[in-house]
Design a protein around this motif. Structure first.
Motif, PDB file in Angstrom:
ATOM      1  N   PHE A 337       0.861  -1.180   0.000  1.00 38.81           N
ATOM      2  CA  PHE A 337       0.000   0.000   0.000  1.00 38.81           C
ATOM      3  C   PHE A 337       0.905   1.239   0.000  1.00 38.81           C
ATOM      4  O   PHE A 337       1.267   1.766   1.041  1.00 38.81           O
ATOM      5  N   ASN A 338       1.239   1.662  -1.231  1.00 37.36           N
ATOM      6  CA  ASN A 338       2.111   2.807  -1.436  1.00 37.36           C
ATOM      7  C   ASN A 338       1.418   3.729  -2.438  1.00 37.36           C
ATOM      8  O   ASN A 338       1.184   3.351  -3.593  1.00 37.36           O
ATOM      9  N   ILE A 339       1.065   4.918  -1.999  1.00 30.96           N
ATOM     10  CA  ILE A 339       0.279   5.826  -2.827  1.00 30.96           C
ATOM     11  C   ILE A 339       0.984   6.154  -4.136  1.00 30.96           C
ATOM     12  O   ILE A 339       0.364   6.139  -5.213  1.00 30.96           O
ATOM     13  N   LYS A 340       2.268   6.443  -4.076  1.00 27.51           N
ATOM     14  CA  LYS A 340       3.003   6.818  -5.293  1.00 27.51           C
ATOM     15  C   LYS A 340       2.988   5.677  -6.302  1.00 27.51           C
ATOM     16  O   LYS A 340       2.724   5.878  -7.502  1.00 27.51           O
ATOM     17  N   ALA A 341       3.264   4.455  -5.832  1.00 24.13           N
ATOM     18  CA  ALA A 341       3.296   3.306  -6.733  1.00 24.13           C
ATOM     19  C   ALA A 341       1.905   2.982  -7.267  1.00 24.13           C
ATOM     20  O   ALA A 341       1.734   2.636  -8.450  1.00 24.13           O
ATOM     21  N   LEU A 342       0.902   3.107  -6.423  1.00 30.87           N
ATOM     22  CA  LEU A 342      -0.465   2.832  -6.860  1.00 30.87           C
ATOM     23  C   LEU A 342      -0.949   3.879  -7.857  1.00 30.87           C
ATOM     24  O   LEU A 342      -1.683   3.569  -8.804  1.00 30.87           O
ATOM     25  N   LYS A 343      -0.527   5.122  -7.674  1.00 30.59           N
ATOM     26  CA  LYS A 343      -0.899   6.180  -8.607  1.00 30.59           C
ATOM     27  C   LYS A 343      -0.311   5.900  -9.992  1.00 30.59           C
ATOM     28  O   LYS A 343      -0.979   6.094 -11.018  1.00 30.59           O
ATOM     29  N   ALA A 344       0.927   5.418 -10.012  1.00 27.73           N
ATOM     30  CA  ALA A 344       1.553   5.057 -11.285  1.00 27.73           C
ATOM     31  C   ALA A 344       0.817   3.884 -11.930  1.00 27.73           C
ATOM     32  O   ALA A 344       0.638   3.840 -13.160  1.00 27.73           O
ATOM     33  N   TRP A 345       0.371   2.937 -11.116  1.00 28.22           N
ATOM     34  CA  TRP A 345      -0.387   1.780 -11.619  1.00 28.22           C
ATOM     35  C   TRP A 345      -1.719   2.225 -12.218  1.00 28.22           C
ATOM     36  O   TRP A 345      -2.126   1.750 -13.280  1.00 28.22           O
ATOM     37  N   VAL A 346      -2.393   3.150 -11.572  1.00 28.48           N
ATOM     38  CA  VAL A 346      -3.662   3.680 -12.079  1.00 28.48           C
ATOM     39  C   VAL A 346      -3.455   4.347 -13.437  1.00 28.48           C
ATOM     40  O   VAL A 346      -4.216   4.122 -14.385  1.00 28.48           O
ATOM     41  N   LYS A 347      -2.417   5.152 -13.539  1.00 26.57           N
ATOM     42  CA  LYS A 347      -2.161   5.870 -14.784  1.00 26.57           C
ATOM     43  C   LYS A 347      -1.773   4.919 -15.906  1.00 26.57           C
ATOM     44  O   LYS A 347      -2.253   5.036 -17.043  1.00 26.57           O
ATOM     45  N   ALA A 348      -0.917   3.928 -15.588  1.00 27.11           N
ATOM     46  CA  ALA A 348      -0.453   2.994 -16.611  1.00 27.11           C
ATOM     47  C   ALA A 348      -1.580   2.125 -17.144  1.00 27.11           C
ATOM     48  O   ALA A 348      -1.586   1.736 -18.323  1.00 27.11           O
ATOM     49  N   ASN A 349      -2.571   1.841 -16.290  1.00 25.60           N
ATOM     50  CA  ASN A 349      -3.683   0.980 -16.695  1.00 25.60           C
ATOM     51  C   ASN A 349      -4.906   1.779 -17.133  1.00 25.60           C
ATOM     52  O   ASN A 349      -5.959   1.189 -17.361  1.00 25.60           O
ATOM     53  N   ARG A 350      -4.744   3.111 -17.229  1.00 24.92           N
ATOM     54  CA  ARG A 350      -5.797   3.999 -17.710  1.00 24.92           C
ATOM     55  C   ARG A 350      -7.111   3.767 -16.963  1.00 24.92           C
ATOM     56  O   ARG A 350      -8.171   3.578 -17.548  1.00 24.92           O
ATOM     57  N   ILE A 351      -7.002   3.788 -15.641  1.00 26.91           N
ATOM     58  CA  ILE A 351      -8.168   3.554 -14.786  1.00 26.91           C
ATOM     59  C   ILE A 351      -8.852   4.877 -14.483  1.00 26.91           C
ATOM     60  O   ILE A 351      -8.230   5.808 -13.974  1.00 26.91           O
ATOM     61  N   GLY A 352     -10.139   4.948 -14.793  1.00 22.81           N
ATOM     62  CA  GLY A 352     -10.900   6.160 -14.530  1.00 22.81           C
ATOM     63  C   GLY A 352     -11.957   5.982 -13.450  1.00 22.81           C
ATOM     64  O   GLY A 352     -12.433   6.948 -12.856  1.00 22.81           O
ATOM     65  N   VAL A 353     -12.332   4.727 -13.204  1.00 23.22           N
ATOM     66  CA  VAL A 353     -13.303   4.411 -12.153  1.00 23.22           C
ATOM     67  C   VAL A 353     -12.658   3.412 -11.213  1.00 23.22           C
ATOM     68  O   VAL A 353     -12.218   2.328 -11.638  1.00 23.22           O
ATOM     69  N   LEU A 354     -12.571   3.775  -9.939  1.00 27.81           N
ATOM     70  CA  LEU A 354     -11.851   2.950  -8.974  1.00 27.81           C
ATOM     71  C   LEU A 354     -12.743   2.673  -7.768  1.00 27.81           C
ATOM     72  O   LEU A 354     -13.106   3.581  -7.022  1.00 27.81           O
ATOM     73  N   ASP A 355     -13.106   1.401  -7.608  1.00 25.16           N
ATOM     74  CA  ASP A 355     -13.895   0.970  -6.447  1.00 25.16           C
ATOM     75  C   ASP A 355     -12.913   0.519  -5.373  1.00 25.16           C
ATOM     76  O   ASP A 355     -12.051  -0.328  -5.636  1.00 25.16           O
TER      77      ASP A 355
END
Length: 404
Positions: A337-355
């Motif tokens: 649970f690392n915000i910086k790494a998770l933010k990069a994962w969200v951007k790389a996977n083009r996630i716009g809706v996150l549950d």
């Protein structure tokens, strides 16, 4: 709510006006108010009728079509038992062959209504005068039901076989209402319920779902109930209402009907006897009623699953399992649970809706979602994260819903 909010309706003209109103729409209430006033109705009657129309519309979720023939108070509606759950309470009495019941603290009469519909002779007792007036109207179709305005503790129970109670669990002050958690602070208190049960009567009481296990009397069966994932109550049942061999139960009401998980023993957090294991395969989030009833370990054993941490109510199994007692997810990836790494994962996977779901950590899903999606672009994809911990390690699990 004052008597002025109810009394104008307790006339032929008032009842006819209320019955003539169509489905309530907030956007049209002001115009309807003006129309009714111009038609010659008094301001007091119009206000009372529109208030009841609004409350009846809200009450449909709990009472269905019955709501259109009932009277409500705002507080009474908020605290009322869903009619479908009240029917389960009433069924306890009929199963025990109880033919007369005192409903102490009846509110607007949901439980009394359910019992009367099963031909039980009901004495409904309510301390608040306005609420009692509403209950009188609500029970009018049943000649074997009567309403008393008075205190539960002062009710004469001579000749009455069973008692149902729904104690007040809030206190009113200048700032509004405050929820009470100590069963002895309820009105009437749990000790009063136990005293009634000591007489040998069939006694049941609706408690809040947060009642601790050590507050459940040793002589009672405790049943936690959830409706569509929302834990609505913990019912305690004594004497003839308690089922043999059941001390704790979780009744889950939802899309798959009614399903119940039970245990014959008192809950002991020190003796759950469930294996611990890694997060892999399939992850399951037990229903809130299962958690409240202390039946997570029992559920794990029936599923062939393990806990991921002895203090966290998440289960995992290598193979998928079908159960109405938990929401299932297929585990795709486990990350720190690392915000910086998770933010990069969200951007790389083009996630716009996150549950986001979480258990065992203090961070809110809303805050994490804001941090991860801000500046990441509005991608077309959707993802689900479960935030939790194993020991002292906080982790994020990427999952996809899996169920039946």
């Amino acid at each position: 709510m004052s008597t002025d909010a109810i009394s104008p309706l307790l006339t032929v003209a008032g009842w006819e006006l209320l019955a003539s109103l169509g489905p309530y729409k907030e956007s049209e209430s002001l115009k309807l108010n003006e129309t009714l006033r111009k038609a010659g109705h008094t301001p007091e009657l119009v206000a009372a009728a529109l208030t009841q129309a609004r409350l009846r519309a809200k009450a449909e979720a709990k009472f269905g079509e019955f709501a259109h023939q009932m009277l409500f108070t705002q507080a009474g509606l908020e605290q009322a038992t869903r009619l479908s759950i009240a029917a389960l309470h009433a069924q306890r009495f009929t199963t025990a062959s109880i033919t007369s019941v005192a409903d102490l603290g009846c509110g607007i009469g949901a439980d009394s209504l359910a019992m009367a519909s099963l031909d039980i002779n009901v004495t409904a007792v309510e301390m608040d005068e306005i609420t009692a007036a509403c209950t009188t109207v609500n029970l009018m179709p049943f000649p074997h039901a009567n309403v008393i305005c008075g205190r539960a503790e002062d009710t004469n129970l001579d000749g009455i076989e069973g008692v149902w109670l729904d104690p007040a669990r809030r206190t009113t002050n200048t700032s509004g209402t405050t929820r009470l958690f100590d069963p002895e602070a309820f009105s009437p208190p749990l000790s009063f319920v136990e005293k009634l049960a000591d007489s040998g009567r069939a006694v049941g009481v609706k408690m809040g779902p947060s009642i601790p296990h050590d507050a459940v009397p040793a002589t009672a069966e405790a049943q936690w109930i959830s409706v569509n994932g929302d834990v609505v109550e913990a019912g305690l049942y004594f004497n003839a209402l308690a089922r043999p061999g059941i001390r704790r139960a979780a009744l889950v009401v939802g899309a798959h009907g009614m399903n119940e998980l039970t245990s014959a023993i008192v809950y002991d957090p020190a003796h759950q006897d469930v294996q611990l294991g890694p997060i892999a395969g399939y992850l399951y989030e037990p229903d809130g009623a299962v958690i409240r009833a202390g039946l997570v370990a029992d559920l794990a054993r029936t599923m062939g699953a393990h806990l991921i941490d002895e203090h966290i109510a998440y289960l995992c199994s290598e193979q998928p399992a079908q159960t109405p007692f938990a929401r299932g997810y297929k585990v795709l990836e486990v990350k720190p649970f690392n915000i910086k790494a998770l933010k990069a994962w969200v951007k790389a996977n083009r996630i716009g809706v996150l549950d986001i779901k979480k258990r065992g950590i203090s961070t809110t899903p809303e805050e994490v979602r804001r941090q991860l999606l801000t500046g990441s672009g509005k991608g077309p994809n959707k993802a689900t994260l479960i935030l939790t911990r194993i020991g002292d390690d906080r982790i994020a699990v990427v999952v996809e819903p899996h169920g039946f």
